[in-house]
Design a protein around this motif. Structure first.
Motif, PDB file in Angstrom:
ATOM      1  N   PHE A 108       0.932  -1.380   0.117  1.00  0.00           N
ATOM      2  CA  PHE A 108       0.027  -0.489  -0.031  1.00  0.00           C
ATOM      3  C   PHE A 108       0.641   0.859  -0.180  1.00  0.00           C
ATOM      4  N   ASP A 109       1.968   1.120   1.105  1.00  0.00           N
ATOM      5  CA  ASP A 109       3.138   2.242   1.011  1.00  0.00           C
ATOM      6  C   ASP A 109       3.564   2.550  -0.506  1.00  0.00           C
ATOM      7  N   ILE A 110       3.519   1.638  -0.939  1.00  0.00           N
ATOM      8  CA  ILE A 110       4.430   1.726  -2.697  1.00  0.00           C
ATOM      9  C   ILE A 110       3.790   2.193  -3.717  1.00  0.00           C
ATOM     10  N   HIS A 111       2.309   2.041  -3.218  1.00  0.00           N
ATOM     11  CA  HIS A 111       1.074   2.270  -4.144  1.00  0.00           C
ATOM     12  C   HIS A 111       0.925   3.894  -3.672  1.00  0.00           C
ATOM     13  N   ARG A 112       1.103   4.404  -2.511  1.00  0.00           N
ATOM     14  CA  ARG A 112       0.829   5.594  -2.388  1.00  0.00           C
ATOM     15  C   ARG A 112       1.616   6.753  -2.707  1.00  0.00           C
ATOM     16  N   LEU A 113       2.978   6.398  -2.827  1.00  0.00           N
ATOM     17  CA  LEU A 113       4.227   6.678  -3.404  1.00  0.00           C
ATOM     18  C   LEU A 113       4.044   6.779  -5.421  1.00  0.00           C
ATOM     19  N   LEU A 114       3.268   6.096  -5.336  1.00  0.00           N
ATOM     20  CA  LEU A 114       3.214   6.208  -6.939  1.00  0.00           C
ATOM     21  C   LEU A 114       2.817   7.368  -7.000  1.00  0.00           C
ATOM     22  N   HIS A 115       1.239   7.511  -6.804  1.00  0.00           N
ATOM     23  CA  HIS A 115       0.403   8.287  -6.951  1.00  0.00           C
ATOM     24  C   HIS A 115       1.021   9.827  -6.397  1.00  0.00           C
ATOM     25  N   LEU A 116       2.167  10.220  -5.536  1.00  0.00           N
ATOM     26  CA  LEU A 116       1.880  10.602  -5.315  1.00  0.00           C
ATOM     27  C   LEU A 116       3.502  11.427  -6.030  1.00  0.00           C
ATOM     28  N   ALA A 117       4.199  10.470  -7.401  1.00  0.00           N
ATOM     29  CA  ALA A 117       5.142  10.370  -8.525  1.00  0.00           C
ATOM     30  C   ALA A 117       4.400  10.457  -9.215  1.00  0.00           C
ATOM     31  N   LYS A 118       2.882  10.276  -9.665  1.00  0.00           N
ATOM     32  CA  LYS A 118       2.100  10.614 -10.206  1.00  0.00           C
ATOM     33  C   LYS A 118       1.505  12.104 -10.669  1.00  0.00           C
ATOM     34  N   ALA A 119       1.741  12.755  -9.644  1.00  0.00           N
ATOM     35  CA  ALA A 119       1.173  14.127  -9.512  1.00  0.00           C
ATOM     36  C   ALA A 119       2.055  14.879  -9.881  1.00  0.00           C
ATOM     37  N   ARG A 120       3.950  14.138  -9.948  1.00  0.00           N
ATOM     38  CA  ARG A 120       4.914  14.907  -9.590  1.00  0.00           C
ATOM     39  C   ARG A 120       5.529  14.558 -11.074  1.00  0.00           C
ATOM     40  N   VAL A 146      14.432   2.573   2.122  1.00  0.00           N
ATOM     41  CA  VAL A 146      14.648   2.009   0.402  1.00  0.00           C
ATOM     42  C   VAL A 146      13.838   3.077  -0.427  1.00  0.00           C
ATOM     43  N   LEU A 147      11.988   2.975  -0.133  1.00  0.00           N
ATOM     44  CA  LEU A 147      11.829   3.765  -1.060  1.00  0.00           C
ATOM     45  C   LEU A 147      11.728   5.163  -0.887  1.00  0.00           C
ATOM     46  N   LEU A 148      11.644   5.308   0.074  1.00  0.00           N
ATOM     47  CA  LEU A 148      12.612   7.060   0.545  1.00  0.00           C
ATOM     48  C   LEU A 148      13.778   7.399  -0.942  1.00  0.00           C
ATOM     49  N   THR A 149      14.701   6.635  -0.802  1.00  0.00           N
ATOM     50  CA  THR A 149      15.835   6.687  -1.926  1.00  0.00           C
ATOM     51  C   THR A 149      15.302   6.588  -3.863  1.00  0.00           C
ATOM     52  N   LEU A 150      14.596   5.043  -3.411  1.00  0.00           N
ATOM     53  CA  LEU A 150      13.784   5.480  -4.823  1.00  0.00           C
ATOM     54  C   LEU A 150      13.151   6.491  -5.379  1.00  0.00           C
ATOM     55  N   ALA A 151      12.544   7.096  -4.223  1.00  0.00           N
ATOM     56  CA  ALA A 151      12.027   8.282  -4.997  1.00  0.00           C
ATOM     57  C   ALA A 151      12.772   9.219  -5.064  1.00  0.00           C
ATOM     58  N   VAL A 152      14.167   9.290  -4.187  1.00  0.00           N
ATOM     59  CA  VAL A 152      14.441  10.869  -4.250  1.00  0.00           C
ATOM     60  C   VAL A 152      15.067  10.148  -5.861  1.00  0.00           C
ATOM     61  N   GLU A 153      15.904   9.220  -6.346  1.00  0.00           N
ATOM     62  CA  GLU A 153      16.103   8.794  -7.367  1.00  0.00           C
ATOM     63  C   GLU A 153      15.144   9.025  -9.256  1.00  0.00           C
ATOM     64  N   ALA A 154      14.501   9.084  -8.597  1.00  0.00           N
ATOM     65  CA  ALA A 154      13.232   9.061  -9.894  1.00  0.00           C
ATOM     66  C   ALA A 154      12.805  10.429  -9.490  1.00  0.00           C
ATOM     67  N   GLY A 155      13.351  11.502  -8.746  1.00  0.00           N
ATOM     68  CA  GLY A 155      13.257  13.161  -9.310  1.00  0.00           C
ATOM     69  C   GLY A 155      12.434  13.441  -7.656  1.00  0.00           C
ATOM     70  N   LEU A 156      11.579  13.050  -7.112  1.00  0.00           N
ATOM     71  CA  LEU A 156      11.026  13.267  -6.207  1.00  0.00           C
ATOM     72  C   LEU A 156      11.852  14.016  -4.964  1.00  0.00           C
ATOM     73  N   ALA A 157      11.262  14.892  -4.079  1.00  0.00           N
ATOM     74  CA  ALA A 157      11.627  16.361  -3.482  1.00  0.00           C
ATOM     75  C   ALA A 157      11.840  15.203  -2.530  1.00  0.00           C
ATOM     76  N   ALA A 161       7.900  12.866  -0.531  1.00  0.00           N
ATOM     77  CA  ALA A 161       8.296  11.774  -0.469  1.00  0.00           C
ATOM     78  C   ALA A 161       8.355  11.341   1.223  1.00  0.00           C
ATOM     79  N   ARG A 162       8.976  11.529   2.043  1.00  0.00           N
ATOM     80  CA  ARG A 162       8.996  11.475   3.092  1.00  0.00           C
ATOM     81  C   ARG A 162       7.868  11.575   3.693  1.00  0.00           C
ATOM     82  N   ASP A 163       7.127  13.060   3.324  1.00  0.00           N
ATOM     83  CA  ASP A 163       5.435  13.069   4.078  1.00  0.00           C
ATOM     84  C   ASP A 163       4.708  12.612   4.289  1.00  0.00           C
ATOM     85  N   VAL A 164       4.869  11.717   2.579  1.00  0.00           N
ATOM     86  CA  VAL A 164       4.287  11.104   1.923  1.00  0.00           C
ATOM     87  C   VAL A 164       3.649   9.295   3.117  1.00  0.00           C
TER      88      VAL A 164
END
Length: 241
Positions: A108-120, A146-157, A161-164
């Protein structure tokens, strides 16, 4: 196992793709099929959420081989053989795939983070990195760091990402809305691709099948059923191998 999201295509076409090993493979095959499609530049792919094991408690993470052995009543050796079968299909598509050391858990957390990535505007980048980490690398996508690291690698702030990840309600409604839409469209296994909200392709089909489906959808013709249920993962977390 990771459930990605399911894509959607605008401009007359819409795939829906979810997670599981066959989604990792199916995404690669779809992209090859799309690359051979004459109108590929007019296609927009959107990934939407579909959990394979929604009832699994957060933090309940187990080795994939152990999960397969328990679910299918197999020995560990037989479960490893199942993984090797999937791995051979992945490698045939040029994808790295490790059969040992992978985890299965609540996504579920991965999906939530992917929705943030979609918005960005970084959804495909994060999904690709998450797939690679889950299926090919020694990184567990069920570890928040690890999720946070991946988010940053994908270009998210990093802070966003940490707040989500810290707020369990962030993008939760969006994930649930996607899952309701998937149910309404009749998706019971993954990967499942929907074209223009009218045509469906189930399973990790060969690239040429996706090209044909895209062409038929573009022309407005009815797509004949395509090997429904082949190479899919179901809502109970089980995958056909």
């Amino acid at each position: 196992m990771l459930d990605p999201l399911f894509p959607q295509v605008r401009a007359g076409l819409v795939p829906l793709v979810h997670g599981c090993p066959w989604c990792y493979i199916g995404k690669a095959r779809f992209e090859k099929g799309l690359a051979a499609f004459a109108h590929r530049d007019e296609v927009e792919v959107v990934h939407r959420s579909f959990e394979l094991d929604p009832g699994r408690a957060k933090g309940d993470v187990a080795p994939v081989v152990d999960m397969l052995a328990e679910k299918y009543g197999r020995t560990p050796e037989e479960a490893r053989g199942m993984e090797e079968h999937v791995a051979s299909n992945a490698r045939a598509e040029g994808l790295a795939y490790r059969t040992e050391g992978r985890d299965h858990g609540n996504t579920f957390d991965i999906h939530r983070l992917l929705h943030l990535a979609k918005a960005r505007g970084r959804q495909d980048e994060l999904l690709t990195l998450a797939y690679r980490a889950n299926f090919a690398e020694e990184r567990s996508v069920f570890d928040p760091e690890v999720l946070l690291t991946l988010a940053v690698e994908a270009g998210l702030a990093p802070d966003e990402a940490r707040d989500v990840l810290a707020d369990e309600n962030a993008y939760a409604d969006e994930v649930r809305a996607d899952e309701r839409e998937a149910a309404g469209l009749g998706a019971t296994g993954v990967p499942f691709f929907v074209l223009d909200r009218r045509y469906g392709v189930s399973g990790g089909q060969p690239a040429e099948v996706f090209t044909q489906a895209l062409e038929q959808a573009w022309q407005g013709r009815v797509i004949q059923p395509v090997a429904a249920g082949a190479d899919v993962c179901g809502t109970d977390g089980a995958c056909d191998v």
